[in-house]
Design an enzyme around this catalytic site. Structure first.
Site, mmCIF file in Angstrom:
data_model
loop_
_atom_site.group_PDB
_atom_site.id
_atom_site.type_symbol
_atom_site.label_atom_id
_atom_site.label_comp_id
_atom_site.label_asym_id
_atom_site.label_seq_id
_atom_site.Cartn_x
_atom_site.Cartn_y
_atom_site.Cartn_z
ATOM 1 N N SER A 204 -9.646 48.432 44.012
ATOM 2 C CA SER A 204 -8.512 49.212 43.732
ATOM 3 C C SER A 204 -7.321 48.685 43.144
ATOM 4 O O SER A 204 -6.799 49.137 42.094
ATOM 5 C CB SER A 204 -8.007 50.020 44.937
ATOM 6 O OG SER A 204 -7.448 48.974 45.906
ATOM 7 N N ALA B 250 -3.343 49.317 48.434
ATOM 8 C CA ALA B 250 -4.504 49.054 49.345
ATOM 9 C C ALA B 250 -5.051 47.618 49.401
ATOM 10 O O ALA B 250 -5.874 47.425 49.891
ATOM 11 C CB ALA B 250 -5.768 49.885 48.929
ATOM 12 N N ALA C 245 -12.811 48.687 51.219
ATOM 13 C CA ALA C 245 -12.267 47.267 50.877
ATOM 14 C C ALA C 245 -11.666 47.324 49.486
ATOM 15 O O ALA C 245 -12.343 48.049 48.711
ATOM 16 C CB ALA C 245 -13.448 46.445 50.917
ATOM 17 N N THR C 246 -10.942 46.220 49.296
ATOM 18 C CA THR C 246 -10.101 46.392 47.877
ATOM 19 C C THR C 246 -10.466 45.101 46.919
ATOM 20 O O THR C 246 -11.530 45.225 46.542
ATOM 21 C CB THR C 246 -8.726 46.820 47.958
ATOM 22 O OG1 THR C 246 -8.228 45.775 49.061
ATOM 23 C CG2 THR C 246 -8.481 48.225 48.502
ATOM 24 N N THR C 247 -9.357 44.460 46.593
ATOM 25 C CA THR C 247 -9.580 43.838 45.332
ATOM 26 C C THR C 247 -10.307 42.383 45.339
ATOM 27 O O THR C 247 -10.267 41.682 46.419
ATOM 28 C CB THR C 247 -8.009 43.443 44.841
ATOM 29 O OG1 THR C 247 -7.516 44.586 44.836
ATOM 30 C CG2 THR C 247 -8.159 42.847 43.389
#
EC number: 3.4.25.1
Lengths: 284, 238
Positions: free
Chosen positions: A192, A231, A56-58
């Site tokens: 990320s 991502a 999972a990203t931002t």
């Protein structure tokens, strides 16, 4: 335990005074169900297990006058593939605070569930909620139990934000995988795409933001992150999948409806048709 | 070697029941009653800190009379039971019935074990349904027996006199203010000297069907309670 009450559904452990913590209680009656238990049992072996769950990203949080907003994109990735395009990574932790997660998605979602329950359990048993800093510390403890998994590439890192009634302001806390807790001033991003999101918000942020301006700034930050980080997902206009946005204020935690977020996104996209890099900050 | 006196099982159970009943009869009463938008808990309780009424889970409330340390222990056990069940399965799998069963098993085992004294408590587990028809009120006594009550339940020293008043005056679909006033009137009619129960001697809470958040339990205190007691307010915000 060979207590006769074991047969009754409520064993003597349920009746024992002591802890107001759900995780501590579960570690007494069913430790195998806690997230950290898998490493202790040695079931994972050695080597990286990072490929086993999506990433999972931002996540982005910023304070405004009278509250704090947290927003997260909707993408989860597995290597170069998009694992999910509508994942939810930002949640209400309780009725006054918010939590978002970056890193190993499966672990993160599990940690959030446990943390939500931990806060609710304490509030019900004690009759009053934990202080904001108490909640933030509790999250550290839960995270520390996950260190074994983090060592095997399954690190999940939360971002915690809440309305602090005692201080009358929104507060943001970031964490590292070993459970270190750091209070952030004004705004913070994890995941990320966080470098780009933070850079974007840094140029937009003012400490007299209204709630609406704060939401717009957060969405701009996520948009910028999605442009430069593969991502992080941008708003999906065709499917109407937009970032998840929550606010926490004196009135409690509230999710901003997809319709409303959609209106903000339309404004942002319209603005970027004339200036694709987004709003410009003055050089001086 | 000395032989213990023989005590007939009937006598033993009767003694234990008398003991528990005496303990419970000393306490002030609690009423649980349904109203149009939820379930109302009203306790006569002069302490603002030692609660007789509590939240267990999203749609489940708890009320008790009797010995404080015992029902407080049971309350915490109930919260642990519900939270652990919700953690193991799902929030929707936590039911009032399962909790009432667990309490009944525990109270029944302790009552008949002989090894320890019976609990001097009575409990109510109330579960808010999607509609008033599906609301559940379970009343549990010290010996582990459970009654599934319709519309209202009373526990405590003067339960019979209070239930009498409720029976005469209860109607389905009461508004919140009307329900609070009825409950307070009933508590005042407990056969002791006539008295007026004010904000300071009442503990009031609701399971509110209109609340949009998953957790429906809310305490009603201070000015809001005074407003309801005064009777003018049929307001929407508890």
């Amino acid at each position: 335990m060979s207590d006769y009450r074991d047969h009754a559904g409520l064993s003597s452990t349920f009746l024992r005074a002591g802890t107001s913590s759900f995780t501590e209680f579960v570690s007494l009656i069913a430790p195998q169900t806690l997230p950290g238990a898998r490493v202790a049992s040695g079931a994972l072996g050695t080597g990286s297990a990072a490929h086993l769950t999506a990433h999972a990203t931002t996540i982005l949080a910023l304070c405004y006058q009278g509250g704090v907003v947290m927003a997260g994109d909707r993408r989860a990735t597995a290597g170069n593939m998009i694992a999910q395009n509508d994942i939810q990574k930002v949640f209400a932790a309780d009725e006054q605070s918010l939590i978002g997660i970056a890193g190993a998605a499966g672990i993160g979602i599990e940690l959030i569930g446990l943390f939500q329950l931990e806060l609710e359990h304490y509030e019900k048993i004690e009759g009053a909620p934990l202080s904001t800093i108490g909640k933030a510390n509790r999250l550290s403890t839960i995270l520390r139990q996950n260190l074994g998994l983090a060592m095997q590439g399954l690190a999940a890192v939360p971002l915690f934000a809440g309305w602090d009634d005692a201080e009358g302001r929104g507060r943001i806390f970031s964490y590292d995988p070993v459970g270190g807790r750091y209070e952030e001033r004004a705004y913070h991003a994890i995941g990320s795409g966080s470098i780009f999101a933070r850079g974007s918000v840094k140029k937009l942020y003012r400490d007299d933001f209204t709630a609406e301006e704060a939401v717009l700034a957060a969405l701009q930050g996520l948009y910028d992150a999605a442009e430069d980080d593969s991502a992080t997902g941008g708003p999906d206009l065709a499917r109407r999948i937009y970032p998840v946005v929550w606010t926490a204020s004196l009135d409690g935690a509230e999710r901003i409806g997809d319709d409303r977020v959609g209106e903000f996104i339309d404004q942002i996209v319209a603005g970027r048709r004339t200036r694709p890099d987004g709003p410009a900050a003055p050089v001086l | 070697m000395s032989m213990p006196f023989y005590v007939a099982p009937e006598q033993q159970m009767k003694d234990r029941a008398d003991y528990a009943r005496k303990g419970i009869a000393r306490g002030r009463s609690v009423i649980v009653i349904d109203y149009a938008d939820g379930i109302l808990f009203v306790a006569e309780n002069r302490s603002q800190a030692l609660h007789k009424v509590s939240e267990i889970y999203d749609r489940i409330g708890f009320a008790a009379v009797g010995r404080y340390n015992e029902f407080e222990n049971l309350r915490i056990a109930g919260i642990r039971h519900a939270d652990f069940r919700g953690y193991s399965y799902d929030r929707s799998d936590v039911t009032g019935r399962a909790l009432a069963n667990a309490y009944a098993q525990l109270l029944g085992t302790i009552f008949s074990s002989g090894g320890e004294k019976p609990y001097e408590v009575e409990l109510i587990v109330a579960e808010l349904g999607e509609t008033p028809e599906t609301d559940q009120i379970y009343r549990l006594t010290y010996d582990g027996s459970v009654q599934d009550e319709d519309h209202y339940a009373v526990m405590g020293g003067s339960a019979d006199a209070i239930a009498q008043t409720l029976e005469e005056q209860y109607a389905t679909g009461l508004g919140l203010a009307a329900a609070v006033q009825l409950a307070v009137r009933a508590l005042e009619s407990d056969g002791a000297e006539p008295r007026q129960l004010g904000v300071g001697s009442l503990e009031v809470a609701i399971l509110d069907r209109r609340r949009t958040q998953p957790r429906k339990f809310r305490r009603i205190v201070g000015p809001r309670l005074a407003e309801l007691l005064a009777g003018s307010a049929e307001g929407t915000q508890p």
